[in-house]
Design a protein around this motif. Sequence first.
Motif, PDB file in Angstrom:
ATOM      1  N   GLY A 172      23.937  50.352  40.762  1.00 13.91           N
ATOM      2  CA  GLY A 172      24.046  52.208  41.431  1.00 13.91           C
ATOM      3  C   GLY A 172      23.648  52.700  40.189  1.00 13.91           C
ATOM      4  O   GLY A 172      23.855  53.599  40.739  1.00 13.91           O
ATOM      5  N   THR A 173      24.385  52.185  39.410  1.00 11.62           N
ATOM      6  CA  THR A 173      24.138  53.491  37.602  1.00 11.62           C
ATOM      7  C   THR A 173      22.842  54.165  37.971  1.00 11.62           C
ATOM      8  O   THR A 173      22.284  55.098  37.582  1.00 11.62           O
ATOM      9  N   LEU A 226      29.102  55.449  37.845  1.00 12.11           N
ATOM     10  CA  LEU A 226      28.446  55.361  39.272  1.00 12.11           C
ATOM     11  C   LEU A 226      28.744  56.445  40.282  1.00 12.11           C
ATOM     12  O   LEU A 226      27.835  56.649  41.336  1.00 12.11           O
ATOM     13  N   CYS A 253      28.809  50.977  45.693  1.00 11.76           N
ATOM     14  CA  CYS A 253      29.342  49.526  45.618  1.00 11.76           C
ATOM     15  C   CYS A 253      29.810  48.742  46.548  1.00 11.76           C
ATOM     16  O   CYS A 253      31.218  48.828  47.275  1.00 11.76           O
TER      17      CYS A 253
HETATM   18  C1  LIG Z   1      36.378  47.888  44.326  1.00  7.43           C
HETATM   19  S1  LIG Z   1      34.922  46.342  44.504  1.00  7.43           S
HETATM   20  C2  LIG Z   1      33.872  47.751  46.562  1.00  7.43           C
HETATM   21  C3  LIG Z   1      35.091  46.883  47.052  1.00  7.43           C
HETATM   22  C4  LIG Z   1      33.973  47.018  48.900  1.00  7.43           C
HETATM   23  N1  LIG Z   1      33.603  48.683  48.867  1.00  7.43           N
HETATM   24  C5  LIG Z   1      34.728  46.731  50.150  1.00  7.43           C
HETATM   25  O1  LIG Z   1      35.779  47.360  50.719  1.00  7.43           O
HETATM   26  O2  LIG Z   1      35.249  45.650  50.586  1.00  7.43           O
HETATM   27  C6  LIG Z   1      33.443  47.091  43.678  1.00  7.43           C
HETATM   28  C7  LIG Z   1      32.465  46.322  43.822  1.00  7.43           C
HETATM   29  O3  LIG Z   1      30.916  46.660  42.876  1.00  7.43           O
HETATM   30  C8  LIG Z   1      30.445  46.085  42.632  1.00  7.43           C
HETATM   31  N2  LIG Z   1      29.221  47.122  41.361  1.00  7.43           N
HETATM   32  C9  LIG Z   1      29.582  46.264  39.809  1.00  7.43           C
HETATM   33  N3  LIG Z   1      29.172  46.842  39.036  1.00  7.43           N
HETATM   34  C10 LIG Z   1      28.692  47.900  40.036  1.00  7.43           C
HETATM   35  C11 LIG Z   1      26.786  48.385  39.730  1.00  7.43           C
HETATM   36  N4  LIG Z   1      26.710  48.697  38.304  1.00  7.43           N
HETATM   37  N5  LIG Z   1      26.306  48.722  40.638  1.00  7.43           N
HETATM   38  C12 LIG Z   1      26.165  48.491  41.822  1.00  7.43           C
HETATM   39  N6  LIG Z   1      27.477  48.077  42.353  1.00  7.43           N
HETATM   40  C13 LIG Z   1      28.082  47.980  41.451  1.00  7.43           C
HETATM   41  C14 LIG Z   1      31.207  44.987  42.198  1.00  7.43           C
HETATM   42  O4  LIG Z   1      30.423  43.494  42.420  1.00  7.43           O
HETATM   43  C15 LIG Z   1      31.694  45.169  43.811  1.00  7.43           C
HETATM   44  O5  LIG Z   1      31.651  44.571  44.521  1.00  7.43           O
END
Ligand SMILES: C[S@@+](CC[C@H](N)C(=O)[O-])C[C@H]1O[C@@H](n2cnc3c(N)ncnc32)[C@H](O)[C@@H]1O
Length: 480
Positions: A162-163, A212, A110
Amino acid sequence: MTALARYYSIVDDDKAFAATARRPQPLFVWTNTLRTTSRQLVDVLTPDGYELTPLDWHPQAYRVSCQNGNGRLGNHWAYLAGWFHIQEASSMIPALLLDPQPGERVLDLCAAPGNKTALMAQALGNRGTVVANDVFWERIRPLRSAIDRLGLLNVSVTCHDGTAYPHTAGEFDCVLVDVPCSCEGTSRRFPGLLKRPPTRRISKRFRKQQLLLEAAIRRCRVGGRVLYSTCTYAPEENEAVVDAVLGEMSGTVRIQPVSLPGLKSAPGLTAWAGQSFQGDLRHTIRIWPHLNDTGGFYIALLEKIGGDSHKMSDPPEIAHMDFQTASGSTQQRLDDAARMFDILGERFGIDPSVFSDLQLLNKSRRDIYAVAADHRPPQMAKCISGLPLFHMHLQYPKLTTSCAAVFGRKAVRNLIDASPGQLQAYLARKSFTLKKDQALACDGSGYVLVRYHNAVLGVGFYDQNQDVVASLFPRSRAAM
Ligand SMILES: C[S@@+](CC[C@H](N)C(=O)[O-])C[C@H]1O[C@@H](n2cnc3c(N)ncnc32)[C@H](O)[C@@H]1O
């Protein structure tokens, strides 16, 4: 109950916690050691009114305060030159604890906007493989900009849920899963978060967070490491998620104790709201904001000890000059690329051997990309690897700003050492006139590289008749 009062019973000092969580957050940066040194960074920012204090637990990272309100740090030339990255300090900790080692293949499940990806890719010295994934394309744009600005040649970006991250991505030695959460730990940047009732903020994301984390574990090799993190205090999104996954995947993972010298943290909870968790959860960590004057974070490091790792053969290596052959114009693109290397050699005196340690890709048919020689991208659709070197779809192929910034350091001619005024014009995409000695150092009209303090910021076009350089600095990065 106020938003923060919910946690007074589990925090060591509720007054310090509440006071810090309401105070505006300091600014933090880390040095991009691929471009410069911490010493040089301090030397260029200090005279411009910034005071840099090193973090106890990451010597290349600093707390920054501005003495004279000297504009936005993100407009500073050293930022635009990729010398440093701005990232909240507690958000650096997951990447530092996962601590990928040279040769390890890393997945950031993510990843957007890419702060942790960038920190890990830089720590790997621009070698090897970091795969940065996010489910939303629109959030991937800032991730791509960070990769370009910092000059990262070891990152592939994918856009997938991601899931259900596909096996075709291959196995990973380390997986970071920094899940979407209620973000309570960012209240110092977004105070409005604390005004909403806790029950609305504490998301019903438990199931997604669990899925996830389970997907991250499946993509990791046996013996590898998975790091789960959130920027929230809510045990429902932290210990409860890890506890549920340990139960679901019993015998597959175990918790690894973590610590970072100089960093203060509190142990994870083993009970909350009448629910008890596995005892090992005390080895996960909580970063309360008052402990290090940062934002809040929760981190659990897991070691994969068994189970199905969906092992597959390694993705094939990318052939040097891996041009797609579907189109009839492959030879044309090869010729164009060769012409660009000639330009770099003839115009700038860059020795072609600097490109020998790279793989070149032309997957998009618009641009030629470069990745580190040992980079192993996932075999997936919608995967962008490395940095664009040349835009090939224009009437005349063009050298990119990323290419100039990474390889321009090897240039020996047609380099303009800009004055402060010329630099300002260049970054604002305005033309500027050359001084006599600068013009004499150019071999007639053509591309020039614009340098300041030994940092190549990008490309300009010198018109010898007018003695003027037109700025080709990208609109998306320009200091306005
Ligand atoms: C807390 S943020 C990540 C921040 C990032 N790790 C950083 O340090 O810049 C969570 C991220 O998860 C993504 N996200 C949400 N659902 C997701 C999914 N099912 N699979 C992958 N990414 C997902 C969101 O779009 C978001 O960008």
